[in-house]
Design a protein around this motif. Structure first.
Motif, PDB file in Angstrom:
ATOM      1  N   ILE A 166      88.835  65.462  16.508  1.00  0.00           N
ATOM      2  CA  ILE A 166      89.532  64.847  15.380  1.00  0.00           C
ATOM      3  C   ILE A 166      88.758  65.216  14.122  1.00  0.00           C
ATOM      4  O   ILE A 166      87.525  65.343  14.151  1.00  0.00           O
ATOM      5  CB  ILE A 166      89.675  63.314  15.567  1.00  0.00           C
ATOM      6  N   CYS A 167      89.461  65.394  13.005  1.00  0.00           N
ATOM      7  CA  CYS A 167      88.909  66.084  11.837  1.00  0.00           C
ATOM      8  C   CYS A 167      87.565  65.553  11.333  1.00  0.00           C
ATOM      9  O   CYS A 167      86.582  66.285  11.288  1.00  0.00           O
ATOM     10  CB  CYS A 167      89.916  66.046  10.695  1.00  0.00           C
ATOM     11  N   THR A 168      87.518  64.308  10.897  1.00  0.00           N
ATOM     12  CA  THR A 168      86.321  63.801  10.228  1.00  0.00           C
ATOM     13  C   THR A 168      85.093  63.815  11.130  1.00  0.00           C
ATOM     14  O   THR A 168      84.030  64.315  10.733  1.00  0.00           O
ATOM     15  CB  THR A 168      86.579  62.394   9.651  1.00  0.00           C
ATOM     16  N   PRO A 169      85.161  63.302  12.362  1.00  0.00           N
ATOM     17  CA  PRO A 169      83.983  63.358  13.227  1.00  0.00           C
ATOM     18  C   PRO A 169      83.513  64.780  13.542  1.00  0.00           C
ATOM     19  O   PRO A 169      82.307  65.044  13.578  1.00  0.00           O
ATOM     20  CB  PRO A 169      84.440  62.633  14.498  1.00  0.00           C
ATOM     21  N   SER A 170      84.450  65.687  13.760  1.00  0.00           N
ATOM     22  CA  SER A 170      84.051  67.064  14.055  1.00  0.00           C
ATOM     23  C   SER A 170      83.340  67.691  12.864  1.00  0.00           C
ATOM     24  O   SER A 170      82.303  68.341  13.002  1.00  0.00           O
ATOM     25  CB  SER A 170      85.274  67.900  14.434  1.00  0.00           C
ATOM     26  N   ARG A 171      83.877  67.485  11.676  1.00  0.00           N
ATOM     27  CA  ARG A 171      83.265  68.035  10.465  1.00  0.00           C
ATOM     28  C   ARG A 171      81.893  67.408  10.213  1.00  0.00           C
ATOM     29  O   ARG A 171      80.976  68.076   9.735  1.00  0.00           O
ATOM     30  CB  ARG A 171      84.192  67.808   9.270  1.00  0.00           C
ATOM     31  N   GLN A 210      74.519  66.818  14.380  1.00  0.00           N
ATOM     32  CA  GLN A 210      74.284  65.628  15.203  1.00  0.00           C
ATOM     33  C   GLN A 210      75.581  65.133  15.850  1.00  0.00           C
ATOM     34  O   GLN A 210      76.674  65.383  15.341  1.00  0.00           O
ATOM     35  CB  GLN A 210      73.698  64.501  14.347  1.00  0.00           C
ATOM     36  N   TYR A 211      75.432  64.389  16.942  1.00  0.00           N
ATOM     37  CA  TYR A 211      76.562  63.769  17.613  1.00  0.00           C
ATOM     38  C   TYR A 211      76.976  62.498  16.854  1.00  0.00           C
ATOM     39  O   TYR A 211      76.203  61.960  16.056  1.00  0.00           O
ATOM     40  CB  TYR A 211      76.201  63.443  19.063  1.00  0.00           C
ATOM     41  N   PRO A 212      78.199  62.008  17.105  1.00  0.00           N
ATOM     42  CA  PRO A 212      78.754  60.924  16.295  1.00  0.00           C
ATOM     43  C   PRO A 212      77.905  59.667  16.156  1.00  0.00           C
ATOM     44  O   PRO A 212      77.781  59.135  15.052  1.00  0.00           O
ATOM     45  CB  PRO A 212      80.083  60.632  16.998  1.00  0.00           C
ATOM     46  N   GLN A 213      77.340  59.149  17.238  1.00  0.00           N
ATOM     47  CA  GLN A 213      76.601  57.896  17.081  1.00  0.00           C
ATOM     48  C   GLN A 213      75.311  58.079  16.288  1.00  0.00           C
ATOM     49  O   GLN A 213      74.784  57.116  15.737  1.00  0.00           O
ATOM     50  CB  GLN A 213      76.312  57.260  18.448  1.00  0.00           C
ATOM     51  N   GLU A 232      74.433  58.395  22.956  1.00  0.00           N
ATOM     52  CA  GLU A 232      75.879  58.219  23.046  1.00  0.00           C
ATOM     53  C   GLU A 232      76.274  57.145  24.062  1.00  0.00           C
ATOM     54  O   GLU A 232      77.394  57.157  24.580  1.00  0.00           O
ATOM     55  CB  GLU A 232      76.541  59.558  23.408  1.00  0.00           C
ATOM     56  N   THR A 233      75.373  56.228  24.355  1.00  0.00           N
ATOM     57  CA  THR A 233      75.694  55.153  25.288  1.00  0.00           C
ATOM     58  C   THR A 233      76.518  54.069  24.583  1.00  0.00           C
ATOM     59  O   THR A 233      76.812  54.171  23.392  1.00  0.00           O
ATOM     60  CB  THR A 233      74.416  54.514  25.852  1.00  0.00           C
ATOM     61  N   ASP A 234      76.856  53.019  25.333  1.00  0.00           N
ATOM     62  CA  ASP A 234      77.644  51.925  24.770  1.00  0.00           C
ATOM     63  C   ASP A 234      76.830  50.644  24.648  1.00  0.00           C
ATOM     64  O   ASP A 234      77.364  49.532  24.801  1.00  0.00           O
ATOM     65  CB  ASP A 234      78.895  51.695  25.620  1.00  0.00           C
ATOM     66  N   ASN A 235      75.557  50.776  24.322  1.00  0.00           N
ATOM     67  CA  ASN A 235      74.715  49.602  24.119  1.00  0.00           C
ATOM     68  C   ASN A 235      75.260  48.693  23.016  1.00  0.00           C
ATOM     69  O   ASN A 235      75.140  47.468  23.090  1.00  0.00           O
ATOM     70  CB  ASN A 235      73.285  50.018  23.771  1.00  0.00           C
ATOM     71  N   LYS A 236      75.871  49.298  21.991  1.00  0.00           N
ATOM     72  CA  LYS A 236      76.419  48.516  20.875  1.00  0.00           C
ATOM     73  C   LYS A 236      77.787  47.919  21.210  1.00  0.00           C
ATOM     74  O   LYS A 236      78.297  47.090  20.457  1.00  0.00           O
ATOM     75  CB  LYS A 236      76.563  49.401  19.632  1.00  0.00           C
TER      76      LYS A 236
END
Length: 529
Positions: A76-81, A88-91, A511-515
């Motif tokens: 998806i546009c914004t995260p990829s850019r 860096q990865y998204p989180q 990239e875990t789901d701790n949050k």
């Protein structure tokens, strides 16, 4: 006096060294189209290659290196850019979806290029919300921008976001004109780094009128899975006993009854009274022709840009990279748009042309992703990958050498559960031979947080809980991902190893789901299904 002479000699030597280093540094032009799928580029040899939609890009590939296994980590546009410019990865960079901003201090790529002595510029589609302050020059579309007579925000024309200037013409033509004009007026004593981003072929596919007759009388090849795919998918993509088949995933056919509004290119475009299979055929033909007309506009404009570079003597000392910010579903599995971890959406085209380094006609199956782009450009410029970047440079590959300790699997995650195109949230890993996907079917935010999210407030769908399921594809024998073999005993050991790799990367990459404990609860419950 001796001290003065010594000082002068040292100074002259230092200046000469810097000038020599700068002379050796290549210019770098990073060209990115929006949603340009690899299968819509002739050089990738897919079903659409016979239509010859991209002769200029194909020639670029034939004279450089084509990457067969380039993937985004979030289609998806914004995260990829954000991943491309931060490495860096998204989180880690903080951009999970379309509602999030990339903080200006994380515009790492132009920051690092300026440290290396480059003049930096960003022209075209930006889509990262905050001002691109770390570029020496920018002229960017507001958000998605318009296909015709687009406005831009330009550095030096006022205070962001009110620094609006207007233009006339089709966006692909205008953006190319702006890039050429920028280069014409640039001080060439320093190497330059230009990010040249097209809006096309993003959806709505508003092509320039001169392409109205392009492909007019051509029958576009159709993927078999548009009509029939009895072994594809899972309850996570269709619902238990197919109960959500008319809701999940925007379709070409009239299947998708999502109240969020299906694509304008479904059979509804032609009217409900048309026989479904004929309607699907007509919808697909229009969808692809309009898309490819936008692609043709990009390719023709690249021909103009390349001719300018050759005429000005910049061709041989300029690294040219061509890519898309993600792929695009073009009817496979009866799906449109991107977001999915399936090949058509996850794969990015990636082509590098640099005659001083890369031999002609090279291809590589190295497994790269969009976090690797910034490190590689930094090292092409003579720098070193910063420790804060999670991606890795593949400069050795460009030089014809092997990479040390390279990844064997690349991680993917889509966060925007059931929003806009009704794609369920999922994550997974892809190796060269296999793909494992887990659909966890829940939005990462809880209901109390929805009020501040534009896409949730306006596109709805987030409150639909979809089944948690796994999918596994044997890409060696099933490259079109037609048969989910997750429950096939023959792949039990491979799937177990892939789960270990998936867990390892989620922890290693932050990239875990701790949050998000409600998601981690789903993961824990279904991990061994």
């Amino acid at each position: 006096m001796n001290y003065v002479n010594k000082f002068l000699k040292v100074s002259v030597f230092f200046i000469a060294t810097v000038l020599f280093a700068q002379k050796k540094q290549p210019n770098i032009i990073y060209i990115m189209s929006d949603d340009h799928a690899a299968q819509a580029i002739g050089a990738y040899g897919g079903d659409l290659s016979s239509l010859n939609p991209t002769p200029n890009i194909d020639k670029l590939a034939s004279e450089g290196m084509l990457f067969k296994n380039a993937f985004c980590n979030n289609s998806i546009c914004t995260p990829s850019r954000a991943s491309i410019i931060s490495g860096q990865y998204p989180q880690t960079n903080g951009v999970l979806d379309l509602d999030m901003d990339l903080e200006t201090e994380k515009q790492y790529l132009p920051i690092e290029m300026k440290k290396l002595g480059y003049t930096t510029a960003m022209i075209g589609k930006w889509h990262l919300k905050n001002e691109p302050v770390n570029f020496d020059y920018y002229k960017v579309l507001p958000s998605q921008g318009k296909y015709f007579n687009p406005s831009f925000r330009e550095k030096g024309k006022g205070t962001w976001p009110k620094n609006i200037v207007k233009t006339t013409g089709h966006s692909s033509d205008v953006i190319t004109d702006l890039a050429i004009n920028y280069l014409e007026n640039l001080d060439k004593s320093k190497p330059f780094f230009l990010m040249h981003h097209y809006k096309a072929p993003h959806d709505m596919f508003e092509y320039a009128p001169r392409y109205e007759d392009y492909l007019k009388n051509t029958e576009i090849p159709e993927p078999a899975s548009l009509y029939n795919q009895p072994y594809w998918g899972s309850a996570g993509t269709k619902g238990e006993n197919d109960r959500l088949i008319n809701y999940i995933g925007t379709s070409v056919s009239p299947r998708h009854r999502n109240p969020l509004k299906a694509s304008d290119y479904t059979t509804r475009f032609f009217g409900e009274e048309i026989e479904p299979k004929l309607g699907t055929h007509l919808a697909y033909q229009k969808y692809l022709k309009d898309y490819l007309r936008c692609v043709k506009g990009v390719d023709d404009n690249l021909g103009r840009l390349f001719e300018y570079l050759k005429k000005e003597g910049l061709w041989k000392n300029t690294v040219i990279i061509y890519t898309g910010d993600q792929g695009m579903m073009l009817g496979a599995h009866d799906l449109i748009d991107k977001r999915w971890m399936y090949e058509e959406a996850m794969q990015m085209p990636f082509i590098v042309h640099y005659p001083k380094m890369i031999k002609e006609g090279k291809t590589t199956d190295l497994l790269i992703n969009n976090t690797d782009y910034a490190p590689t450009m930094i090292e092409l410029a003579g720098g070193k990958t910063p420790e804060y970047m999670q991606g890795k440079s593949f400069l050795n590959t460009l030089k014809g050498k092997s990479e040390n300790n390279w990844r064997t699997a690349t991680y993917y995650r889509y966060w925007m559960h059931m929003i806009h195109h009704a794609v369920p949230a999922h994550f997974g890993v892809r190796t060269k031979d296999y793909k494992l996907i887990f659909y966890y079917g829940s939005h990462y935010l809880t209901e109390k947080d929805f009020k501040n999210q534009y896409w949730i407030k306006n596109k709805l769908g987030h409150d639909v809980q979809t089944p948690a399921t796994w999918e596994f594809y044997d890409l060696r024998n099933d490259p079109k991902e037609l048969h989910n073999r997750y429950n096939d005993p023959a792949f039990k050991e491979i799937i177990e190893e892939l789960k270990k790799e998936l867990k390892r990367q989620r922890e290693e990459l932050n990239e875990t789901d701790n949050k998000y404990p409600h998601i981690q609860k789903i993961v824990n419950k279904h991990w061994n299904d």
